[in-house]
Scaffold this active site. Sequence first.
Site, PDB file in Angstrom:
ATOM      1  N   HIS A  52       0.862  -1.186   0.000  1.00  0.00           N
ATOM      2  CA  HIS A  52       0.000   0.000   0.000  1.00  0.00           C
ATOM      3  C   HIS A  52       0.898   1.236   0.000  1.00  0.00           C
ATOM      4  O   HIS A  52       2.124   1.125   0.112  1.00  0.00           O
ATOM      5  CB  HIS A  52      -0.889   0.025   1.252  1.00  0.00           C
ATOM      6  N   ASP A  55      -1.344   8.844  -0.395  1.00  0.00           N
ATOM      7  CA  ASP A  55      -1.344  10.121  -1.106  1.00  0.00           C
ATOM      8  C   ASP A  55      -2.126  11.091  -0.242  1.00  0.00           C
ATOM      9  O   ASP A  55      -3.334  10.940  -0.068  1.00  0.00           O
ATOM     10  CB  ASP A  55      -2.002   9.920  -2.489  1.00  0.00           C
ATOM     11  N   HIS A  57      -3.508  14.766   0.154  1.00  0.00           N
ATOM     12  CA  HIS A  57      -3.769  15.940  -0.689  1.00  0.00           C
ATOM     13  C   HIS A  57      -3.187  17.215  -0.075  1.00  0.00           C
ATOM     14  O   HIS A  57      -3.129  18.243  -0.749  1.00  0.00           O
ATOM     15  CB  HIS A  57      -5.278  16.106  -0.916  1.00  0.00           C
ATOM     16  N   HIS A  92      -5.500   9.174   0.931  1.00  0.00           N
ATOM     17  CA  HIS A  92      -5.991   7.860   0.501  1.00  0.00           C
ATOM     18  C   HIS A  92      -4.837   7.022   0.003  1.00  0.00           C
ATOM     19  O   HIS A  92      -3.749   7.540  -0.285  1.00  0.00           O
ATOM     20  CB  HIS A  92      -7.055   8.007  -0.599  1.00  0.00           C
ATOM     21  N   CYS A  93      -5.058   5.733  -0.109  1.00  0.00           N
ATOM     22  CA  CYS A  93      -4.080   4.844  -0.715  1.00  0.00           C
ATOM     23  C   CYS A  93      -4.112   5.057  -2.229  1.00  0.00           C
ATOM     24  O   CYS A  93      -5.164   5.296  -2.806  1.00  0.00           O
ATOM     25  CB  CYS A  93      -4.403   3.389  -0.371  1.00  0.00           C
ATOM     26  N   HIS A 101      -8.428  -0.013  -3.761  1.00  0.00           N
ATOM     27  CA  HIS A 101      -7.871   0.287  -2.430  1.00  0.00           C
ATOM     28  C   HIS A 101      -8.733   1.325  -1.711  1.00  0.00           C
ATOM     29  O   HIS A 101      -8.960   1.223  -0.509  1.00  0.00           O
ATOM     30  CB  HIS A 101      -6.419   0.768  -2.559  1.00  0.00           C
ATOM     31  N   MET A 106      -9.610   2.756   2.291  1.00  0.00           N
ATOM     32  CA  MET A 106      -8.317   3.398   2.558  1.00  0.00           C
ATOM     33  C   MET A 106      -8.366   4.904   2.279  1.00  0.00           C
ATOM     34  O   MET A 106      -7.855   5.393   1.265  1.00  0.00           O
ATOM     35  CB  MET A 106      -7.207   2.731   1.733  1.00  0.00           C
ATOM     36  N   HIS A 198     -26.152  17.114   3.916  1.00  0.00           N
ATOM     37  CA  HIS A 198     -27.250  17.910   4.452  1.00  0.00           C
ATOM     38  C   HIS A 198     -27.563  17.409   5.860  1.00  0.00           C
ATOM     39  O   HIS A 198     -27.446  16.218   6.133  1.00  0.00           O
ATOM     40  CB  HIS A 198     -28.474  17.728   3.535  1.00  0.00           C
ATOM     41  N   GLU A 217     -22.086  31.217   3.740  1.00  0.00           N
ATOM     42  CA  GLU A 217     -22.928  31.289   4.933  1.00  0.00           C
ATOM     43  C   GLU A 217     -24.356  30.908   4.590  1.00  0.00           C
ATOM     44  O   GLU A 217     -24.812  31.126   3.472  1.00  0.00           O
ATOM     45  CB  GLU A 217     -22.892  32.705   5.526  1.00  0.00           C
ATOM     46  N   THR A 221     -27.382  22.580   1.839  1.00  0.00           N
ATOM     47  CA  THR A 221     -26.750  21.333   1.391  1.00  0.00           C
ATOM     48  C   THR A 221     -25.439  21.713   0.740  1.00  0.00           C
ATOM     49  O   THR A 221     -25.410  22.621  -0.086  1.00  0.00           O
ATOM     50  CB  THR A 221     -27.642  20.633   0.348  1.00  0.00           C
ATOM     51  N   HIS A 247     -28.068  13.882   0.473  1.00  0.00           N
ATOM     52  CA  HIS A 247     -29.420  14.187  -0.002  1.00  0.00           C
ATOM     53  C   HIS A 247     -29.714  13.588  -1.378  1.00  0.00           C
ATOM     54  O   HIS A 247     -30.808  13.797  -1.921  1.00  0.00           O
ATOM     55  CB  HIS A 247     -29.684  15.691   0.027  1.00  0.00           C
TER      56      HIS A 247
HETATM   57 CU    CU Z   1      -3.767   0.346  -0.349  1.00  0.00          CU
END
Ligand code: CU
Length: 396
Positions: A52, A55, A57, A92-93, A101, A106, A198, A217, A221, A247
Site C-alpha cells: 500500500h 497520497d 492531498h 488515501h491509498c 484500495h 483506505m 445535508h 454562509e 446542502t 441528499h
Molecule cells: Cu492500499
Amino acid sequence: MEILEKEGELTDGVRYVFWTFGGTVPGSFIRTRVGDEIEFHLQNHPDNKLPHNIDLHAVTGPGGGAESSFVAPGHEKVFSFKTLNPGLYVYHCATAPVGMHIANGMYGLILVEPDGGLPLVDREYYIMQGDFYTKGANGERGLQPFDMQKAVDEKADYVVFNGNVGALTGDNAITAKVGETVRLFVGNGGPGLVSSFHVIGEIFDKVHVEGGDLINENVQTTMIPAGGAAIVEFHVNVPGTFILVDHSIFRAFNKGALGMLKVEGEENENIYTGEQYDGIYLPEGPGIQEMPTTDGVVESEIPAQNFEEQMKFGKQIYMQTCFACHQAEGQGIPNAFPPLAKSDYLNADVNRAIGIVLNGKTGEITVNGQKYNNVMTRQMLSSEESANVLTYVYNS
Ligand code: CU
C-alpha cells in the site's frame, strides 16, 4: 500510521474485509498547522497481504507522498513534508488498482489549520462518506467480496458515513447541547460518488467550501466531491434528533448514508413550536358527507345466494374499502379510527351502522370508552354490497 487489513461488518450480518489506515474507516484524523514540518511513518502490518501507500492531498510533492511511501507487508516507509496551504484535505491509498484500495476503506482526512488555528467551538466531529460495492446485493449476508464491475459502473450497494451502516445512529449518534456550536469535518472518500451533504432540520451557518478558505454562509446542502472535504459549522438552537444525510436520498434511506445528531436542552418555542394542531380538513366542506344517495352505484346482477356467499363477498369489500382504516382484524387505529371488532357503538344499533356505511359519518363518537373525532366518507357501495360487508363485519 499503521495499515491493517481486517474483517469487519458493513451492516447487520454483512461481513467485509476492510483495508484501513490505523484500523478504522475512515483512517485516523491527522491535525496539523500551516508551516508544520512533518515526518510521516507508514507501516504495513506483516499479516497484511498487499503493498500500500499514501497520497495526502495536503502534501506538495509527487503523488502527494505516494511514490515515497509505497510499502510492502512487514515494512515501514518514512518521508517528510511541509504543510504549505491551510485547509481540510483527503488522504488515501494510491496503489493500483487505486479504485479498489479506496473502495475497501483506505481514506481519511488531514486538517491543516491556518496561522493561529481555527476558532474554538464547543464540539468537533469527524465524518467521512464512502461507497461500497459487494458481490451480493444490499443486505445479502455473509462475507461479501469487493465487486470490481459494480465499482466501475459506480453502482454502489452501500453508501455510508464512517465505514458502516449505523456508524452514526442510535447509541453511536453524535451529540450536542442547545446553545453550542458544532463543527463537522466532513470528507468524501468515494471512490465513485459525490456527496450532497445535508443535516435535516439545521442550516449551516458557515461552510468552508471544499475545505478551503472560501466561507459560504447560510447553506442547506453542501457538495463534497469524491476526494474532497468541507468544514461545516452551525449553532444548535433547539433539542431533537437531526438526521445527517447524503441528499441523493435513496443513498440515505436505502444504502446507509444516514447519521444522527442528538441535541439535548431546553425547548425554544420562539424558534420551533412542535405540533400545535391536528384537525379535520375537508376541502369540499362537510356537506358532502351527509348526502344519502347511492346514485350511480350499480347493483350486482348476481347477488349473494346465501350466508356463506354474503360472508365471502363481504370480506372482499372489507379488504378493499374498510381495511386501510379499521385494519385487518377490525381492531382500528388508536386515536384515529375506531375498532369494529367488539365495538359497543357498532353492536348497539344495526340501523345506525347501515346509515353510516351508506352516508358516511363526521364528528365525535365514543367507542368502548374512547373518543374518536374523524371523518368516514360515504362509501360508494350498492345496497347489496353494504349488506354483505356488514354481514361480514357483524359475523366475523
Ligand atoms: Cu492500499
